[in-house]
Design a protein around this motif. Structure first.
Motif, short mmCIF file in Angstrom:
data_model
loop_
_atom_site.label_atom_id
_atom_site.label_comp_id
_atom_site.label_asym_id
_atom_site.label_seq_id
_atom_site.Cartn_x
_atom_site.Cartn_y
_atom_site.Cartn_z
N ASN A 101 0.97 -0.97 -0.31
CA ASN A 101 0.25 0.10 -0.03
C ASN A 101 0.85 1.28 -0.42
OD1 ASN A 101 -2.75 -1.29 -0.07
ND2 ASN A 101 -2.68 -1.45 2.15
N PRO A 104 1.18 7.31 3.27
CA PRO A 104 0.74 8.60 2.91
C PRO A 104 2.00 9.64 3.04
CG PRO A 104 1.30 7.81 5.96
CD PRO A 104 1.55 6.62 4.58
N ARG A 134 -5.01 15.55 3.57
CA ARG A 134 -5.84 14.71 4.33
C ARG A 134 -5.99 14.83 6.18
NH1 ARG A 134 -1.45 12.50 2.24
NH2 ARG A 134 -1.90 10.52 1.10
N ALA A 188 -12.47 7.71 9.91
CA ALA A 188 -12.73 7.44 9.13
C ALA A 188 -11.27 7.57 7.92
CB ALA A 188 -13.43 7.37 8.16
N ASP A 189 -11.06 8.63 8.82
CA ASP A 189 -9.97 9.22 7.82
C ASP A 189 -8.37 8.50 8.20
OD1 ASP A 189 -11.56 10.64 5.84
OD2 ASP A 189 -10.81 12.46 6.20
N ALA A 191 -8.01 6.06 9.80
CA ALA A 191 -8.12 4.40 9.96
C ALA A 191 -7.41 4.68 8.81
CB ALA A 191 -9.24 4.37 10.15
N ARG A 192 -7.11 4.53 7.86
CA ARG A 192 -6.74 4.24 6.40
C ARG A 192 -5.39 4.66 6.44
NH1 ARG A 192 -11.23 8.18 5.00
NH2 ARG A 192 -12.68 6.93 3.77
N SER A 193 -4.84 5.35 7.45
CA SER A 193 -3.77 5.25 7.57
C SER A 193 -3.05 5.66 8.94
CB SER A 193 -2.94 6.88 7.27
OG SER A 193 -3.27 7.22 5.78
N ASP A 196 0.17 7.12 11.22
CA ASP A 196 0.91 8.29 10.94
C ASP A 196 0.65 8.94 11.67
OD1 ASP A 196 1.21 10.57 9.81
OD2 ASP A 196 0.19 9.78 7.42
#
Length: 284
Positions: A101, A104, A134, A188-189, A191-193, A196
């Motif tokens: 993946n 970021p 982001r 939710a944002d 959780a995608r990274s 980070d």
């Protein structure tokens, strides 16, 4: 990454092979402080030179460039990215081709906004427009967004401003109802990274300032970004109602352009025009 068919995997490895070869061919030894080393059959760096610059084994790099089925780590891909002087977009592409993946991008602070994007922000006036990354950091806002939402030079993050700006809070027509959905969308944002540190920094900074945010964050609700209606009680213009649309900026992964259009039948368009005229007429 999600599972893929054997055909898709083979094509991905073929693209990885061609990508690494073309990136290697565009760099001369002199550009990286190496001696040319006599006559070369092909332009650019040799495989062993890339391996030396990246600090990996020659055989391992050769297998990677040949598209063999080997395990790679993010650390090694970052080292190769540095050796080949890849851009952020190229680095993300290397991750995808290697089966990982993409990482970021870096935090957008004091970045240069392309003139075309800046013009779009300005020409959207008298309607508000906001450019954010982001992490919901504010990259740029037009004058209408400053006038309508009360953003000033001290505001650097949309989420933090939502909870800590007294003016923002007073102007938001349904603040208490909207706050849970705002926090759920940010979770939710984040959780995608996972892991980070910039998401953690925003949460830590806001947690120290707002007990209300802490209470909502600890609920662990998760939501999605929607093209929604935002209502504002402006002290000069009165009630303003907008349809909000979020557009991804293709050449800057993680950037989003938020455009606010007057909701039909609410008189917002006329009130915005009057507000703009008042602001233009006001003494500097």
């Amino acid at each position: 990454m999600t599972s893929e068919s054997s055909l898709a995997k083979r094509r991905r490895r073929e693209q990885l092979r061609d990508f690494l070869r073309t990136r290697r061919a565009r760099i001369t030894p002199g550009e990286v402080g190496m001696a040319a080393g006599g006559r070369r059959r092909t332009p650019g760096l040799r495989r062993e030179e890339v391996a030396a610059l990246a600090g990996v084994g020659v055989s391992w790099y050769t297998w990677l460039e040949q598209g063999r089925d080997i395990n790679v780590s993010a650390e090694v891909l970052d080292a190769i990215s540095g050796a080949l002087r890849l851009t952020e977009s190229e680095r993300a592409h290397l991750y995808v081709l290697a089966g990982l993946n993409p990482p970021p991008g870096g935090v957008a602070r004091d970045v240069e906004v392309a003139p075309e994007l800046r013009r779009l922000l300005d020409e959207w006036a008298p309607r508000p427009a906001v450019l954010q990354d982001r992490y919901w950091n504010l990259i740029a806002v037009n004058d209408a967004a400053r006038a309508v939402f009360g953003y000033d030079d001290a505001d650097h993050n949309c989420l933090i401003a939502f909870f800590t700006s007294a003016r923002n809070r007073r102007m938001h027509a349904h603040w208490e109802l909207v706050a849970p959905t705002v926090v759920a969308a940010f979770r939710a944002d984040a959780a995608r990274s996972p892991g980070d540190p910039e998401f953690d920094r925003v949460v830590d900074e806001l947690s120290a300032l707002s007990p209300e945010f802490v209470a909502l964050w600890e609920r662990h609700d998760v939501g999605v970004h929607l093209s929604a209606v935002r209502a504002v009680r402006h002290p000069e213009a009165g009630d303003l109602v907008f349809d909000k649309t979020s557009l991804a900026v293709a050449d800057h992964p993680g950037w989003h352009l938020l455009l606010y259009a007057p909701h039909p039948g609410t008189g917002t368009e006329d009130r915005l025009a009057r507000l703009a005229r008042v602001r233009l007429a006001a003494p500097a």
